[in-house]
Design a protein around this motif. Structure first.
Motif, short mmCIF file in Angstrom:
data_model
loop_
_atom_site.label_atom_id
_atom_site.label_comp_id
_atom_site.label_asym_id
_atom_site.label_seq_id
_atom_site.Cartn_x
_atom_site.Cartn_y
_atom_site.Cartn_z
N TRP A 57 0.84 -1.20 0.00
CA TRP A 57 0.00 0.00 0.00
C TRP A 57 0.87 1.25 0.00
N GLU A 58 1.95 1.26 0.80
CA GLU A 58 2.84 2.42 0.81
C GLU A 58 3.51 2.63 -0.54
N ASP A 59 3.96 1.52 -1.16
CA ASP A 59 4.57 1.65 -2.48
C ASP A 59 3.58 2.15 -3.51
N ASN A 60 2.35 1.61 -3.46
CA ASN A 60 1.33 2.07 -4.41
C ASN A 60 0.97 3.52 -4.18
N PHE A 61 0.89 3.93 -2.91
CA PHE A 61 0.53 5.32 -2.62
C PHE A 61 1.60 6.27 -3.14
N ALA A 62 2.87 5.95 -2.86
CA ALA A 62 3.95 6.82 -3.34
C ALA A 62 4.00 6.83 -4.87
N HIS A 63 3.79 5.65 -5.46
CA HIS A 63 3.82 5.58 -6.93
C HIS A 63 2.67 6.37 -7.53
N GLN A 64 1.47 6.19 -6.97
CA GLN A 64 0.31 6.92 -7.49
C GLN A 64 0.47 8.42 -7.27
N TRP A 65 0.99 8.82 -6.11
CA TRP A 65 1.15 10.25 -5.86
C TRP A 65 2.13 10.85 -6.85
N GLY A 66 3.23 10.16 -7.12
CA GLY A 66 4.19 10.66 -8.10
C GLY A 66 3.59 10.77 -9.49
N GLU A 67 2.84 9.76 -9.89
CA GLU A 67 2.20 9.81 -11.21
C GLU A 67 1.20 10.97 -11.30
N ARG A 68 0.44 11.16 -10.24
CA ARG A 68 -0.57 12.23 -10.26
C ARG A 68 0.08 13.60 -10.24
N PHE A 69 1.18 13.71 -9.52
CA PHE A 69 1.87 15.00 -9.48
C PHE A 69 2.46 15.31 -10.86
N LEU A 70 3.05 14.33 -11.51
CA LEU A 70 3.57 14.55 -12.86
C LEU A 70 2.45 14.88 -13.84
N ALA A 71 1.31 14.18 -13.69
CA ALA A 71 0.17 14.49 -14.54
C ALA A 71 -0.34 15.90 -14.32
N THR A 72 -0.28 16.37 -13.07
CA THR A 72 -0.69 17.74 -12.78
C THR A 72 0.26 18.76 -13.39
N LEU A 73 1.56 18.45 -13.35
CA LEU A 73 2.54 19.35 -14.00
C LEU A 73 2.30 19.41 -15.50
N LEU A 74 2.02 18.27 -16.11
CA LEU A 74 1.71 18.27 -17.55
C LEU A 74 0.42 19.04 -17.82
N LEU A 75 -0.55 18.88 -16.94
CA LEU A 75 -1.79 19.64 -17.09
C LEU A 75 -1.54 21.14 -17.00
N MET A 76 -0.67 21.54 -16.09
CA MET A 76 -0.33 22.95 -15.97
C MET A 76 0.31 23.48 -17.24
N GLY A 77 1.20 22.68 -17.83
CA GLY A 77 1.81 23.09 -19.09
C GLY A 77 0.79 23.22 -20.21
N GLN A 78 -0.15 22.29 -20.28
CA GLN A 78 -1.19 22.39 -21.30
C GLN A 78 -2.06 23.62 -21.10
N VAL A 79 -2.35 23.94 -19.86
CA VAL A 79 -3.17 25.13 -19.58
C VAL A 79 -2.44 26.40 -20.02
N VAL A 80 -1.14 26.47 -19.72
CA VAL A 80 -0.37 27.66 -20.12
C VAL A 80 -0.33 27.78 -21.64
N VAL A 81 -0.11 26.67 -22.33
CA VAL A 81 -0.04 26.71 -23.79
C VAL A 81 -1.37 27.14 -24.39
N ARG A 82 -2.44 26.61 -23.87
CA ARG A 82 -3.76 26.95 -24.42
C ARG A 82 -4.16 28.38 -24.08
N LEU A 83 -3.70 28.88 -22.94
CA LEU A 83 -3.97 30.28 -22.63
C LEU A 83 -3.19 31.20 -23.56
N LEU A 84 -1.95 30.83 -23.87
CA LEU A 84 -1.17 31.64 -24.81
C LEU A 84 -1.77 31.62 -26.21
N LYS A 85 -2.42 30.53 -26.56
CA LYS A 85 -3.07 30.45 -27.87
C LYS A 85 -4.44 31.14 -27.88
N GLY A 86 -4.90 31.58 -26.73
CA GLY A 86 -6.18 32.26 -26.65
C GLY A 86 -7.38 31.36 -26.61
#
Length: 312
Positions: A57-86
Motif C-alpha cells: 500500500w505504501e509503495d502504491n501510494f507513493a507511486h500513485q502520488w508521483g504519477e498524479r503529481f507529474l500528470a498535474t505538472l503536464l496539465l499545468m503546461g497544457q493550460v499555459v499553452v492553451r492560454l497563450l493560444k487564446g
C-alpha cells in the motif's frame, strides 16, 4: 389393508438391506480417512500478510502520488499553452469566480480577523517589555501582510474550493462524463480546467487584500481595547512600515497560490479512480498536497522577493 401393509413392510426391508452395506462401507471409509488435525498458529501468517499489504500500500501510494503529481505538472503546461493560444472558454469563468470569491469570503474574513487579534496579542505583549508599544502596528503589518494574509487565504480556499474541484471533476471522471466530453468533441481542459484556473488566479489576490484589511481591523481592536493604544498611532505605524513592495508581494503570492490550488484540484480530480472511495481519497489528497505546495512555494517566493538570505 393387511396385504398392503405387509407389502409396504417388505418393501422397506428390501431398501434397508440394500442400503445397509453402503452405510457400512461409507463408515469404514470415514474411519480410515481420519487423520490427526494439527493445530497451527496463524498469527505469524496474519502478521506477514499485514506487513506485505502495508508495504504494497505504501509503495502504491507513493507511486500513485508521483504519477498524479507529474500528470498535474503536464496539465499545468497544457493550460499555459492553451492560454497563450487564446483558447479560453469564458462562459463559466464568472460562475467559478463567484464560487471562489463569494463562496469563500465569509470564512476568509472571519479567520483573518481572529488571526489579526491573536497575532497582535502576542506581538504587543513582547513589545511592551521593551517600551516599543507604538511599533505594534508596524510589526503586525509586516508579518501579516507578507505571510499570514496570503497563506491563510490560500489555505482556506484550498480546503473549500480546491476540495470541491477535486470532488466534482473526480465524480465526473469515475462516472465517465469526461469520456462523454471527448465524444462531444469538447476538450476537458478548455471546458473544466481553464475557467477554474482563471477564477482562482483572479480571486485569490482580491480575497487576500480583504483578508489583510480584516486582519488589520482585528489588530486595531485588540491594541485599542486591551492595550489602550490609540487607533491613529496603530495605523500610522502600519503606514510607516508597509511599502509598495509588501503590497505587491501579497498580490504575487496570492496569484501563484490560486494557480496551485486550481491545478492540484483539477489534476487530482482528472486522475481519480475507484468509484466513490476514490473520489473521497482524491479530495483529501488534493487538499493536503495543496497545503504542502503552498508553504513550499511561499518559502521560495519569500526568498526571491525579500532576499532574506543575502550575504554581503
Amino acid at each position: 389393508m393387511v396385504k398392503s401393509r405387509r407389502h409396504q413392510g417388505a418393501k422397506w426391508r428390501n431398501k434397508l438391506t440394500l442400503n445397509r452395506p453402503n452405510k457400512v462401507y461409507l463408515k469404514k471409509i470415514n474411519e480410515s480417512d481420519r487423520q490427526p488435525i494439527k493445530k497451527s498458529n496463524n498469527t505469524d501468517v496474519k502478521t506477514k500478510n499485514l506487513s506485505i499489504n502495508s508495504a504494497n500500500w505504501e509503495d502504491n501510494f507513493a507511486h500513485q502520488w508521483g504519477e498524479r503529481f507529474l500528470a498535474t505538472l503536464l496539465l499545468m503546461g497544457q493550460v499555459v499553452v492553451r492560454l497563450l493560444k487564446g483558447k479560453i472558454d469564458s462562459r463559466h469563468i464568472m460562475e467559478h469566480m463567484a464560487n471562489v470569491g463569494l463562496g469563500s469570503l465569509n470564512s476568509v474574513l472571519i479567520i483573518a480577523y481572529f488571526a489579526g487579534m491573536i497575532f497582535t496579542i502576542q506581538s504587543a505583549r513582547e513589545l511592551i517589555r521593551y517600551g516599543a508599544l507604538s511599533a505594534v502596528g508596524g510589526a503586525f503589518a509586516l508579518a501579516f501582510c507578507r505571510e499570514l494574509a496570503p497563506v491563510l487565504t490560500a489555505s482556506v480556499v484550498a480546503g473549500q474550493v480546491g476540495a470541491s474541484f477535486a470532488a466534482e471533476i473526480g465524480e465526473m471522471q469515475v462516472t465517465e462524463q469526461i469520456d462523454a466530453l471527448y465524444m462531444l468533441r469538447t476538450n476537458p481542459i478548455d471546458y473544466l480546467v481553464i475557467p477554474r484556473a482563471i477564477a482562482c488566479c483572479l480571486m485569490l489576490p482580491i480575497l487576500s487584500v480583504f483578508s489583510l484589511f480584516a486582519g488589520i481591523g482585528g489588530g486595531v481592536f485588540v491594541a485599542f481595547y486591551f492595550y489602550h493604544l490609540p487607533v491613529d498611532v496603530f495605523l500610522d505605524s502600519v503606514r510607516d512600515f508597509l511599502g509598495l513592495k509588501d503590497l505587491l508581494s501579497v498580490v504575487i503570492k496570492a496569484f501563484v497560490f490560486g494557480g496551485i490550488i486550481a491545478m492540484i484540484g483539477c489534476g487530482w480530480g482528472l486522475t481519480t479512480k475507484g468509484g466513490a472511495k476514490g473520489v473521497s481519497a482524491s479530495t483529501k489528497a488534493a487538499v493536503v498536497t495543496s497545503w504542502v505546495c503552498i508553504f513550499i512555494v511561499d518559502f521560495v517566493l519569500s526568498l526571491a522577493i525579500f532576499n532574506e538570505l543575502s550575504i554581503k
